[in-house]
Design an enzyme around this catalytic site. Structure first.
Site, PDB file in Angstrom:
ATOM      1  N   HIS A   1     -34.357  -9.292 -11.245  1.00  0.00           N
ATOM      2  CA  HIS A   1     -35.438 -10.042 -10.580  1.00  0.00           C
ATOM      3  C   HIS A   1     -34.805 -11.006  -9.686  1.00  0.00           C
ATOM      4  O   HIS A   1     -33.497 -11.217  -9.633  1.00  0.00           O
ATOM      5  CB  HIS A   1     -35.811 -10.845 -11.864  1.00  0.00           C
ATOM      6  CG  HIS A   1     -37.210 -11.765 -11.629  1.00  0.00           C
ATOM      7  ND1 HIS A   1     -37.272 -12.576 -10.623  1.00  0.00           N
ATOM      8  CD2 HIS A   1     -38.581 -11.458 -11.513  1.00  0.00           C
ATOM      9  CE1 HIS A   1     -38.460 -13.394 -10.666  1.00  0.00           C
ATOM     10  NE2 HIS A   1     -39.368 -12.338 -11.259  1.00  0.00           N
ATOM     11  N   TYR A   2     -35.614 -11.408  -8.747  1.00  0.00           N
ATOM     12  CA  TYR A   2     -35.300 -12.224  -7.724  1.00  0.00           C
ATOM     13  C   TYR A   2     -34.592 -13.515  -7.942  1.00  0.00           C
ATOM     14  O   TYR A   2     -33.786 -14.261  -7.459  1.00  0.00           O
ATOM     15  CB  TYR A   2     -36.213 -12.418  -6.306  1.00  0.00           C
ATOM     16  CG  TYR A   2     -37.276 -13.170  -6.819  1.00  0.00           C
ATOM     17  CD1 TYR A   2     -37.287 -14.414  -6.551  1.00  0.00           C
ATOM     18  CD2 TYR A   2     -38.492 -12.601  -7.020  1.00  0.00           C
ATOM     19  CE1 TYR A   2     -38.490 -15.425  -6.839  1.00  0.00           C
ATOM     20  CE2 TYR A   2     -39.527 -13.279  -7.356  1.00  0.00           C
ATOM     21  CZ  TYR A   2     -39.512 -14.720  -7.534  1.00  0.00           C
ATOM     22  OH  TYR A   2     -40.429 -15.352  -7.688  1.00  0.00           O
ATOM     23  N   ARG A   3     -34.887 -13.931  -9.100  1.00  0.00           N
ATOM     24  CA  ARG A   3     -34.604 -15.317  -9.405  1.00  0.00           C
ATOM     25  C   ARG A   3     -33.087 -15.395 -10.209  1.00  0.00           C
ATOM     26  O   ARG A   3     -32.572 -14.097 -10.356  1.00  0.00           O
ATOM     27  CB  ARG A   3     -35.462 -15.903 -10.619  1.00  0.00           C
ATOM     28  CG  ARG A   3     -36.784 -16.361 -10.185  1.00  0.00           C
ATOM     29  CD  ARG A   3     -37.765 -17.089 -11.159  1.00  0.00           C
ATOM     30  NE  ARG A   3     -39.017 -17.365 -10.386  1.00  0.00           N
ATOM     31  CZ  ARG A   3     -40.285 -17.216 -10.851  1.00  0.00           C
ATOM     32  NH1 ARG A   3     -40.317 -16.858 -11.831  1.00  0.00           N
ATOM     33  NH2 ARG A   3     -41.002 -17.615 -10.261  1.00  0.00           N
TER      34      ARG A   3
ATOM     35  N   ARG B   1     -23.717 -12.325  -6.446  1.00  0.00           N
ATOM     36  CA  ARG B   1     -24.828 -11.555  -6.142  1.00  0.00           C
ATOM     37  C   ARG B   1     -24.532 -11.022  -4.625  1.00  0.00           C
ATOM     38  O   ARG B   1     -25.010 -10.162  -3.981  1.00  0.00           O
ATOM     39  CB  ARG B   1     -26.214 -12.345  -6.208  1.00  0.00           C
ATOM     40  CG  ARG B   1     -27.445 -11.517  -6.087  1.00  0.00           C
ATOM     41  CD  ARG B   1     -28.735 -12.079  -6.458  1.00  0.00           C
ATOM     42  NE  ARG B   1     -29.851 -10.955  -6.904  1.00  0.00           N
ATOM     43  CZ  ARG B   1     -30.869 -11.349  -7.650  1.00  0.00           C
ATOM     44  NH1 ARG B   1     -31.223 -12.515  -7.740  1.00  0.00           N
ATOM     45  NH2 ARG B   1     -31.660 -10.579  -7.568  1.00  0.00           N
TER      46      ARG B   1
END
Length: 181
Positions: free
Chosen positions: A128-130, A113
Site C-alpha cells: 500500500h502507499y502508506r 522503500r
C-alpha cells in the site's frame, strides 16, 4: 496460510550504504504479523550477490558491521540477484497478504522503500502507499516521554531478520508503554 487484508508486512534491507543511486541491497528479509503484531510467518532471508567492486564502495562502518556479521561472505557466495530475491519474497507474501493491502512496516522504512523503488520495483509496488514506521514513535517518545526509552533493549545486529523482529517488538513496547488504547 490465511490470506488476510489486515495482516502486516514487515521488511528490512541491509545495504552497502544509504544512497540508492550509488549503493545496493545486500540482504532482504520479510515477516508477516497479524494486526495485533503476533508473528504469523517469517519469509526468506536472502543475501543478494554484489561484485567486489560494489562492496569496495562501502564505508568503514558498513565494512566493519557487515563483515563481522558474516553478511559480506554470504553476499560474495550468493547466486541470487535482485530479481530472484523479489520473486522469492513475492511468492512468500502472496500466501499471507493480498497486493496493495499492507503498508510497508519497519524502522526508518522510508529508506528501505527508496532502495526498493530503485532496485526492486515489483516488490515496492506490492505494498500500500502508506507507511507504518516504528521510528516515528521512537522520535515522539524521545521528545514527549524519554523515560520510556530506557526500557527498550535492542541488539542492533544489523542482520535483516533480527532487525525486523526487533521492530515488531519495539512497536509492541510502544503500544504498551506509550500509546493509550
Amino acid at each position: 496460510m490465511p490470506v488476510n487484508d489486515n495482516n502486516l508486512i514487515w521488511i528490512d534491507l541491509e545495504m552497502t550504504g544509504l544512497d540508492p543511486e550509488r549503493d545496493r541491497i545486500i540482504e532482504i528479509a520479510t515477516l508477516v504479523t497479524d494486526a495485533n503484531l503476533a508473528i504469523l510467518a517469517e519469509g526468506p532471508v536472502l543475501a543478494i550477490y554484489q561484485s567486489d567492486a560494489q562492496l569496495a564502495l562501502m564505508n568503514d562502518w558498513n565494512v566493519r558491521t557487515h563483515t563481522a556479521s558474516g553478511l559480506v561472505d554470504r553476499v560474495r557466495q550468493s547466486a541470487l540477484d535482485e530479481e530472484a530475491a523479489v520473486a522469492q519474497t513475492l511468492a512468500f507474501l502472496a500466501d499471507w497478504v493480498p497486493a496493495g493491502k499492507s503498508p510497508i512496516c519497519g524502522n526508518s522504512i522510508g529508506q528501505d522503500r527508496r532502495f526498493l523503488f530503485r532496485y526492486m520495483p515489483a516488490l515496492e509496488a506490492y505494498f500500500h502507499y502508506r507507511y507504518l514506521d516504528v521510528s516515528t514513535l521512537k522520535e515522539l517518545a524521545r521528545r514527549w516521554k524519554p523515560e520510556i526509552l530506557s526500557g527498550l533493549k535492542k541488539n542492533n545486529t544489523h542482520q535483516a531478520l533480527d532487525d525486523i523482529r526487533e521492530s515488531v517488538a519495539e512497536l509492541a513496547y510502544y503500544r504498551e508503554h506509550f500509546i493509550r488504547l
